[in-house]
Design a protein around this motif. Structure first.
Motif, PDB file in Angstrom:
ATOM      1  N   ASP A  19      42.965  42.469  49.323  1.00  0.00           N
ATOM      2  CA  ASP A  19      41.883  42.615  48.107  1.00  0.00           C
ATOM      3  C   ASP A  19      42.707  43.205  47.013  1.00  0.00           C
ATOM      4  O   ASP A  19      42.176  43.216  45.966  1.00  0.00           O
ATOM      5  CB  ASP A  19      40.914  43.382  48.590  1.00  0.00           C
ATOM      6  N   ASN A  20      43.857  43.765  47.182  1.00  0.00           N
ATOM      7  CA  ASN A  20      44.776  44.451  46.131  1.00  0.00           C
ATOM      8  C   ASN A  20      46.154  44.946  46.706  1.00  0.00           C
ATOM      9  O   ASN A  20      45.837  44.890  48.180  1.00  0.00           O
ATOM     10  CB  ASN A  20      43.992  45.478  45.457  1.00  0.00           C
ATOM     11  N   SER A  21      47.197  44.700  46.186  1.00  0.00           N
ATOM     12  CA  SER A  21      48.354  44.974  46.679  1.00  0.00           C
ATOM     13  C   SER A  21      49.429  45.657  45.418  1.00  0.00           C
ATOM     14  O   SER A  21      49.153  45.095  44.340  1.00  0.00           O
ATOM     15  CB  SER A  21      48.840  44.092  47.664  1.00  0.00           C
ATOM     16  N   GLY A  22      50.230  46.575  45.925  1.00  0.00           N
ATOM     17  CA  GLY A  22      50.995  46.741  44.926  1.00  0.00           C
ATOM     18  C   GLY A  22      51.808  48.219  45.143  1.00  0.00           C
ATOM     19  O   GLY A  22      51.237  48.856  45.905  1.00  0.00           O
ATOM     20  N   PHE A  23      52.599  48.732  44.336  1.00  0.00           N
ATOM     21  CA  PHE A  23      53.712  50.004  44.445  1.00  0.00           C
ATOM     22  C   PHE A  23      52.408  50.950  43.885  1.00  0.00           C
ATOM     23  O   PHE A  23      51.823  50.749  42.989  1.00  0.00           O
ATOM     24  CB  PHE A  23      54.823  50.173  43.639  1.00  0.00           C
ATOM     25  N   ARG A  37      55.277  54.077  47.425  1.00  0.00           N
ATOM     26  CA  ARG A  37      54.934  53.177  48.778  1.00  0.00           C
ATOM     27  C   ARG A  37      54.211  51.953  48.404  1.00  0.00           C
ATOM     28  O   ARG A  37      53.832  51.791  47.121  1.00  0.00           O
ATOM     29  CB  ARG A  37      53.866  53.939  49.618  1.00  0.00           C
ATOM     30  N   TRP A  38      54.449  50.929  49.267  1.00  0.00           N
ATOM     31  CA  TRP A  38      53.559  49.597  48.960  1.00  0.00           C
ATOM     32  C   TRP A  38      52.386  49.650  49.580  1.00  0.00           C
ATOM     33  O   TRP A  38      52.437  50.009  51.005  1.00  0.00           O
ATOM     34  CB  TRP A  38      54.515  48.657  49.761  1.00  0.00           C
ATOM     35  N   PHE A  39      51.325  49.605  48.878  1.00  0.00           N
ATOM     36  CA  PHE A  39      49.921  49.513  49.185  1.00  0.00           C
ATOM     37  C   PHE A  39      49.380  48.212  49.364  1.00  0.00           C
ATOM     38  O   PHE A  39      49.582  47.423  48.633  1.00  0.00           O
ATOM     39  CB  PHE A  39      49.040  50.503  48.336  1.00  0.00           C
ATOM     40  N   VAL A  40      48.457  48.066  50.540  1.00  0.00           N
ATOM     41  CA  VAL A  40      48.037  46.786  50.743  1.00  0.00           C
ATOM     42  C   VAL A  40      46.336  47.445  50.932  1.00  0.00           C
ATOM     43  O   VAL A  40      46.016  48.124  52.002  1.00  0.00           O
ATOM     44  CB  VAL A  40      48.553  46.023  51.831  1.00  0.00           C
ATOM     45  N   LEU A  41      45.353  46.694  50.361  1.00  0.00           N
ATOM     46  CA  LEU A  41      43.948  47.060  50.606  1.00  0.00           C
ATOM     47  C   LEU A  41      43.323  45.684  51.146  1.00  0.00           C
ATOM     48  O   LEU A  41      43.388  44.598  50.695  1.00  0.00           O
ATOM     49  CB  LEU A  41      43.479  47.298  49.135  1.00  0.00           C
ATOM     50  N   ASN A  44      38.060  47.473  54.055  1.00  0.00           N
ATOM     51  CA  ASN A  44      37.679  48.905  53.692  1.00  0.00           C
ATOM     52  C   ASN A  44      39.072  49.734  54.247  1.00  0.00           C
ATOM     53  O   ASN A  44      38.798  51.140  54.513  1.00  0.00           O
ATOM     54  CB  ASN A  44      36.504  49.571  54.380  1.00  0.00           C
ATOM     55  N   MET A  45      40.208  49.125  54.452  1.00  0.00           N
ATOM     56  CA  MET A  45      41.516  50.024  54.985  1.00  0.00           C
ATOM     57  C   MET A  45      42.391  49.873  53.755  1.00  0.00           C
ATOM     58  O   MET A  45      42.731  48.678  53.509  1.00  0.00           O
ATOM     59  CB  MET A  45      41.702  49.396  56.077  1.00  0.00           C
ATOM     60  N   LEU A  46      42.903  50.767  53.498  1.00  0.00           N
ATOM     61  CA  LEU A  46      44.180  50.892  52.253  1.00  0.00           C
ATOM     62  C   LEU A  46      45.121  51.355  53.284  1.00  0.00           C
ATOM     63  O   LEU A  46      45.456  52.299  53.613  1.00  0.00           O
ATOM     64  CB  LEU A  46      43.879  51.990  51.495  1.00  0.00           C
ATOM     65  N   PHE A  47      46.111  50.590  53.314  1.00  0.00           N
ATOM     66  CA  PHE A  47      47.402  50.670  54.331  1.00  0.00           C
ATOM     67  C   PHE A  47      48.441  50.864  53.336  1.00  0.00           C
ATOM     68  O   PHE A  47      48.381  50.429  52.201  1.00  0.00           O
ATOM     69  CB  PHE A  47      47.789  49.312  55.046  1.00  0.00           C
ATOM     70  N   SER A  97      50.999  51.768  35.702  1.00  0.00           N
ATOM     71  CA  SER A  97      50.658  51.311  34.310  1.00  0.00           C
ATOM     72  C   SER A  97      49.097  51.384  34.362  1.00  0.00           C
ATOM     73  O   SER A  97      48.524  51.816  35.238  1.00  0.00           O
ATOM     74  CB  SER A  97      50.760  50.015  34.248  1.00  0.00           C
ATOM     75  N   GLN A  98      48.713  51.587  33.106  1.00  0.00           N
ATOM     76  CA  GLN A  98      47.130  51.485  32.953  1.00  0.00           C
ATOM     77  C   GLN A  98      46.482  50.661  33.466  1.00  0.00           C
ATOM     78  O   GLN A  98      45.291  50.807  34.276  1.00  0.00           O
ATOM     79  CB  GLN A  98      46.882  51.962  31.182  1.00  0.00           C
ATOM     80  N   ALA A  99      46.859  49.292  33.316  1.00  0.00           N
ATOM     81  CA  ALA A  99      45.998  48.442  33.996  1.00  0.00           C
ATOM     82  C   ALA A  99      46.181  48.241  35.409  1.00  0.00           C
ATOM     83  O   ALA A  99      45.014  48.234  36.041  1.00  0.00           O
ATOM     84  CB  ALA A  99      46.675  46.985  33.551  1.00  0.00           C
ATOM     85  N   ALA A 100      47.299  48.754  35.915  1.00  0.00           N
ATOM     86  CA  ALA A 100      47.260  48.986  37.540  1.00  0.00           C
ATOM     87  C   ALA A 100      46.373  49.817  37.921  1.00  0.00           C
ATOM     88  O   ALA A 100      45.766  49.848  38.783  1.00  0.00           O
ATOM     89  CB  ALA A 100      48.792  48.923  37.925  1.00  0.00           C
ATOM     90  N   MET A 101      46.256  51.031  37.032  1.00  0.00           N
ATOM     91  CA  MET A 101      45.368  52.072  37.601  1.00  0.00           C
ATOM     92  C   MET A 101      43.909  51.768  37.445  1.00  0.00           C
ATOM     93  O   MET A 101      43.089  52.163  38.549  1.00  0.00           O
ATOM     94  CB  MET A 101      45.646  53.324  36.545  1.00  0.00           C
ATOM     95  N   GLU A 102      43.673  50.975  36.455  1.00  0.00           N
ATOM     96  CA  GLU A 102      42.024  50.498  36.558  1.00  0.00           C
ATOM     97  C   GLU A 102      41.920  49.561  37.587  1.00  0.00           C
ATOM     98  O   GLU A 102      40.840  49.608  38.059  1.00  0.00           O
ATOM     99  CB  GLU A 102      41.700  49.967  35.195  1.00  0.00           C
ATOM    100  N   SER A 103      42.658  48.724  37.601  1.00  0.00           N
ATOM    101  CA  SER A 103      42.427  47.703  38.669  1.00  0.00           C
ATOM    102  C   SER A 103      42.532  48.446  40.060  1.00  0.00           C
ATOM    103  O   SER A 103      41.414  48.018  40.814  1.00  0.00           O
ATOM    104  CB  SER A 103      43.735  46.767  38.947  1.00  0.00           C
ATOM    105  N   TRP A 104      43.302  49.237  40.563  1.00  0.00           N
ATOM    106  CA  TRP A 104      43.049  50.166  41.867  1.00  0.00           C
ATOM    107  C   TRP A 104      41.730  50.739  41.793  1.00  0.00           C
ATOM    108  O   TRP A 104      41.157  50.595  42.875  1.00  0.00           O
ATOM    109  CB  TRP A 104      44.316  50.743  42.019  1.00  0.00           C
TER     110      TRP A 104
END
Lengths: 254, 123
Positions: A19-23, A37-41, A44-47, A97-104
């Protein structure tokens, strides 16, 4: 507490879409240093993984009963996942970035199982009301039927089977179904057909019932007004936090 | 498959997509099973098992007090995954869209969310 870690790791790394992924930078628990870290959503689990190509996650955050907030931080683009309860930790993360923060923030705010259940119940209710309206000669529908044309006999209304594309959407998901079925299992257990030998409609989403052994978590009232209010609340909160953050900004971004 | 020789009495609690289990006199769970990508199988009378896709031969067996209770658990657990919920949502969304020509998620401003999309390329 034991967890079926292998299954968790499988869920994290299998090729079902995230559902979302990124550093993201994650602040350490005891020391305030941030680690990238590399995050993968997924659901309801954020790895999180040490590297993007790591074979196993380093950790996971279960996103139930939490609040996602922006925070003041020298790091910039920082936000926190906060849990209730005295023993619970707050996770501080920072985007690049701002965009990444908002997206997360947006995707994490909507990640809970409870939220998904609320949306499903709302849609289920809408669909039920529509179908009831149709069965009653289409006088009771809220929504204009659109391209649908009323049929003379109510019994001709064939409740549709799941579109065949669904099992392929997530190659791993079919596993959870009754073998051979193209749809989730039937709740009544009396086979896949109704009286007219039409394929039974897919079952209604789970009702959390009290079982002898304990009670599962229940979502809110599930009425449309509750859902609308909840949604309003989320969007207002995100908008307000964004505004706050923008007002607190000083100088150029690092 | 047979029920294993040693059965331990546990309090079992389904919360969202986790199955927690407790010793009967303790408040803190001993452990939990994440219920994603798993198969719930009705075994012999009063018994069901949970197995996971990456280790299908390993079964977690549960014996219930009654067959009725067993059926309840099987049905509840089969619907317990987040992914099941997601599929239901996509299904209802499509159905409503077919009937009305409108995407029901639009009014909530969430129709573009990756979470609610069908298909592999959601990033």
């Amino acid at each position: 507490m034991k967890l079926n870690e292998r299954s968790l790791a499988f869920y994290a790394t299998c090729d079902s879409p995230a559902d979302n992924s990124g550093f993201l930078y994650k602040r350490g628990e005891r020391h305030t240093a941030y680690h990238r870290r590399w995050f993968v959503l997924k659901g309801n689990m954020l790895f999180y993984f040490e590297e993007r190509d790591s074979r196993e996650p380093v950790g996971v955050i279960v996103l139930e009963g939490c609040n996602v907030e922006l925070c003041d931080s020298a790091e910039g683009f920082a936000f926190a996942i906060r849990f209730g309860g005295t023993k619970s930790r707050t996770y501080v993360l920072a985007a690049e970035s701002q965009a990444a923060m908002e997206s997360w923030v947006k995707s994490l705010s909507r990640a809970s199982f409870d939220y998904m259940r609320l949306v499903v119940r709302e849609l289920e209710k809408q669909l039920q009301e529509m179908r009831q309206g149709l069965a009653g000669g289409c006088g009771g529908t809220r929504e204009p039927p659109g391209p649908w044309k009323p049929k003379p006999s109510g019994s001709e209304e064939r409740l549709p089977a799941l579109p065949s594309i669904l099992p392929k959407e997530n190659g791993c998901a079919v596993w959870n179904n009754v073998p051979g079925a193209q749809r989730p299992p039937d709740p009544s257990g009396c086979g896949g057909l109704d009286e007219e030998a039409n394929p039974r409609p897919p079952p209604l989403p789970p009702r959390r019932r009290v079982s002898n052994n304990g009670e599962a978590a229940s979502a809110g009232a599930g009425s449309p007004s509750t859902f609308c209010r909840l949604h309003e609340q989320y969007s207002r909160e995100v908008a307000r936090l964004r505004q706050d953050w923008q007002q607190r900004q000083r100088g150029p971004r690092p | 498959p047979r029920v294993p020789a040693v059965l331990k009495k546990r309090l079992v609690k389904l919360v969202v997509n986790f199955l927690f289990y407790f010793r009967t006199d303790e408040a803190e769970p001993i452990g939990a099973l994440l219920l994603e990508h798993c198969r719930i199988t009705k075994e012999e009378e009063n018994v069901f098992s949970i197995s996971f896709i990456e280790e299908p031969e390993r079964k977690y067996c549960f014996e219930c007090a009654t067959e009725e209770q067993c059926q309840e658990w099987v049905e509840a657990l089969r619907r317990a995954s987040y992914e099941f919920l997601r599929r239901s949502l996509i299904f209802y969304r499509n159905e409503i869209q077919k009937m009305t020509g409108k995407d029901p998620l639009e009014q909530y401003g969430i129709s573009e969310e990756a979470r609610f999309q069908l298909g592999a390329h959601r990033q």
